[in-house]
Design a protein around this motif. Structure first.
Motif, short mmCIF file in Angstrom:
data_model
loop_
_atom_site.label_atom_id
_atom_site.label_comp_id
_atom_site.label_asym_id
_atom_site.label_seq_id
_atom_site.Cartn_x
_atom_site.Cartn_y
_atom_site.Cartn_z
N GLN A 1 25.68 -2.71 43.10
CA GLN A 1 26.38 -1.78 42.19
C GLN A 1 26.77 -0.37 42.87
N MET A 2 25.83 0.13 43.75
CA MET A 2 26.02 1.43 44.42
C MET A 2 27.10 1.35 45.37
N HIS A 3 27.37 0.05 45.91
CA HIS A 3 28.47 0.05 46.84
C HIS A 3 29.61 -0.13 46.31
N ALA A 4 29.80 -0.90 45.09
CA ALA A 4 30.82 -1.26 44.36
C ALA A 4 31.27 -0.05 43.45
N ASP A 5 30.48 0.58 42.70
CA ASP A 5 30.75 1.67 41.71
C ASP A 5 29.41 2.29 41.17
N PRO A 6 28.75 3.24 41.89
CA PRO A 6 27.59 3.95 41.25
C PRO A 6 27.77 4.27 39.86
N ARG A 7 28.88 4.50 38.97
CA ARG A 7 28.50 4.66 37.73
C ARG A 7 28.06 3.66 36.99
N THR A 8 28.05 2.70 37.57
CA THR A 8 27.62 1.22 36.90
C THR A 8 26.25 0.80 36.79
N ILE A 9 25.36 1.82 37.68
CA ILE A 9 23.99 1.75 37.46
C ILE A 9 23.44 2.09 36.18
N SER A 10 22.49 1.24 35.78
CA SER A 10 21.96 1.65 34.64
C SER A 10 21.01 2.88 34.42
N PRO A 11 20.97 3.82 33.70
CA PRO A 11 20.29 4.84 33.24
C PRO A 11 18.69 4.23 33.13
N TYR A 12 18.45 3.07 32.88
CA TYR A 12 17.21 2.57 32.93
C TYR A 12 16.86 1.63 34.17
N PHE A 13 17.60 1.80 35.18
CA PHE A 13 17.29 1.37 36.51
C PHE A 13 15.91 1.60 36.98
N VAL A 14 15.71 2.88 37.00
CA VAL A 14 14.36 3.27 37.67
C VAL A 14 13.25 2.85 37.02
N SER A 15 13.42 3.14 35.59
CA SER A 15 11.89 2.82 34.66
C SER A 15 11.81 1.17 34.67
N SER A 16 13.01 0.27 35.02
CA SER A 16 12.98 -1.21 34.66
C SER A 16 12.20 -1.72 35.88
N VAL A 17 12.50 -1.30 36.99
CA VAL A 17 11.64 -1.78 38.25
C VAL A 17 10.49 -1.49 38.76
N ILE A 18 10.09 -0.47 38.19
CA ILE A 18 8.77 0.33 38.86
C ILE A 18 7.61 -0.89 38.31
N PRO A 19 6.46 -0.86 39.24
CA PRO A 19 5.41 -1.78 38.89
C PRO A 19 4.73 -1.66 37.85
N ASN A 20 4.59 -0.60 37.10
CA ASN A 20 3.67 -0.53 36.01
C ASN A 20 4.76 -0.97 34.64
N MET A 21 5.85 -0.92 34.61
CA MET A 21 6.70 -1.34 33.53
C MET A 21 6.05 -2.40 32.87
N PRO A 22 5.90 -3.65 33.17
CA PRO A 22 5.51 -4.92 32.61
C PRO A 22 4.41 -4.57 31.50
N ALA A 23 3.29 -3.74 32.22
CA ALA A 23 2.24 -3.61 31.39
C ALA A 23 2.52 -2.48 30.24
N CYS A 24 3.30 -1.52 30.60
CA CYS A 24 3.85 -0.50 29.64
C CYS A 24 4.83 -1.16 28.65
N GLU A 25 5.62 -2.29 28.96
CA GLU A 25 6.36 -2.89 27.96
C GLU A 25 5.66 -3.61 26.91
N VAL A 26 4.72 -4.19 27.32
CA VAL A 26 3.67 -5.00 26.70
C VAL A 26 3.10 -4.01 25.60
N ALA A 27 2.60 -2.90 26.02
CA ALA A 27 2.01 -2.07 25.38
C ALA A 27 2.82 -1.38 24.21
N ILE A 28 3.93 -1.08 24.81
CA ILE A 28 4.81 -0.89 23.55
C ILE A 28 5.08 -1.72 22.51
N ASP A 29 5.39 -2.87 23.03
CA ASP A 29 5.58 -4.13 22.06
C ASP A 29 4.37 -4.61 21.14
N LEU A 30 3.17 -4.45 21.65
CA LEU A 30 2.22 -4.93 20.78
C LEU A 30 1.35 -3.60 20.11
#
Length: 414
Positions: free
Chosen positions: A124-153
């Protein structure tokens, strides 16, 4: 050092290449069903390896609302699905009667984090940087599955994630046990998740020479301990276990699958990707796991092996088992679920722990499929082709990761 307190497993949730829940996965493994098939996640044309162990038919929109689906990566979505199944299996409601949300934790590990999201964002960066999600960074970092589970439950206790390559899933159980025994939590959701079936990942692993190239026979490509093994099959999935103190489980009337008696973590200090051919680190981890849990080698009935289907790993693991277990090594049942699902990377060890616990519950050990002719120095009983009934009272789970990280856990009947 042993503790007199017990930590038990009261629930499991799983999404794997052979099933989108715990029991369908287990029954497929017992039946020797392979989940390896041509890659559908991307166009693999031109790659040396074009097969993988993919989770099939998973629809995150059936699990999450549109906003949560868009902000989360696939490895988190798989983890949330597995965690929901695990707490349901344990009859556990976080914050419900007898379950203080502040005394519930999450230890959910992974190995490669949101590699799929990173690769997509680079395009996306090469094609059109504006299409990168504002949640990109928070979605790919390694602690996020644990945090998403904590939020969900609604989990409000300790929430953590560690990366130990392929040893990540087993280590999660040991860390969860430690949190419970230290008094920091009563209940911990523990396990592993990974989803990184991408073109760059496959090209990199192919350049390393790690992957099987048996593209014309996907179901026969993963063949741990076989003379014709030519590499591992990359996979994805998530497995979450509910661990709690035996007292807490008893107080709420929960059934326990098995005790997580303890284990050990060691380092080869040898190479970034190859195991020490002497097996010294693996031997140390196995030995310490037995010693710390007060388990005699002759007491172990089953080893859920790391068994990757690579030349060096399977040879080294077999040598290490013989050294640690001595004459008892030939009385053991040893099998590798990776023969059917491939290598689930950060989730692999958690799946092995589930397999060990269910083997204890049901008195049956799943097979190592595709084992037609044992390889050199692979002379143990790997339960070839067909599941076998056995009274499993104690099981060891082996997991060995890139960088020389060796993790072994011992599970026992309760």
């Amino acid at each position: 050092m042993q503790s007199n307190r017990q930590v038990v497993v009261t629930g499991f949730g799983a999404l794997t290449p052979v099933g989108n829940d715990r029991e369908s996965t287990w029954q497929a493994l017992l039946a020797g069903k392979s989940g390896i098939a041509p890659i559908t996640a991307f166009d693999a044309t031109g790659l040396p390896t074009t097969i993988a162990g993919e989770v099939k038919g998973f629809d995150p929109s059936a699990l999450l609302d549109r906003k949560r689906e868009r902000r989360s990566a696939r490895f988190s979505q798989l983890a949330v699905a597995a965690a929901r199944e695990a707490v349901a299996d344990a009859s556990l409601t976080v914050g419900g009667e007898g379950v203080d949300a502040g005394r519930v934790g999450v230890v959910l590990n992974n190995a490669v984090a949101g590699m799929d999201g990173i690769e997509r964002a680079v395009d996306q960066m090469h094609a059109d940087p504006r299409t990168i999600s504002p949640y990109f960074v928070s979605s790919v970092i390694p602690n996020m599955p644990a945090c998403e589970v904590a939020i969900d439950l609604g989990v409000r206790g300790p929430v953590t994630a560690s990366a130990l390559a392929c040893a990540s899933g087993v280590y999660a159980l040991l860390e969860a046990r430690r949190l419970i025994l230290s008094g920091e939590a009563d209940v911990v959701l523990a396990g592993g998740t990974d989803s990184a079936i991408t073109r760059v990942m496959f090209q990199g692993l192919s350049n390393m020479g790690a992957l099987s190239k048996r593209n014309d026979e996907p179901e026969r490509a993963s063949r741990p301990f076989d003379a014709d093994r030519d590499g591992f099959v990359f996979g994805e999935g998530a497995v979450v276990c509910v661990l709690e103190s035996a007292e807490h489980a008893a107080a709420r009337g929960a059934r326990a699958y098995a005790e997580v008696a303890g284990g050990a973590l060691t380092s080869d200090a040898f190479h970034v990707s190859a195991p020490d051919p002497s097996g010294a680190g693996a031997v140390s981890a196995m030995r310490q796991a037995l010693e710390r849990t007060g388990t005699a080698a002759s007491d172990v009935d089953y080893i859920c092996a790391h068994g990757t289907s690579t030349r060096i790993n399977d040879l080294t693991e077999s040598k290490a088992i013989r050294e640690v277990y001595g004459n008892s090594a030939y009385d053991l049942l040893v099998s590798s679920p990776k023969s059917m699902v491939g290598h689930l990377i950060g989730a692999a060890g958690a799946l092995s722990a589930m397999v060990a616990a269910l083997a204890i519950r049901d008195g049956v050990v799943p097979p190592t499929i595709n084992l037609d002719q044992p390889g050199e120095e692979c002379d143990l009983d790997y339960v070839p082709h067909t599941a076998r009934k056995a009274d499993v009272r104690a099981a060891a789970v082996n997991a060995f990761g890139f960088g020389g990280q060796n993790c072994v856990a011992v599970l026992r009947a309760v």
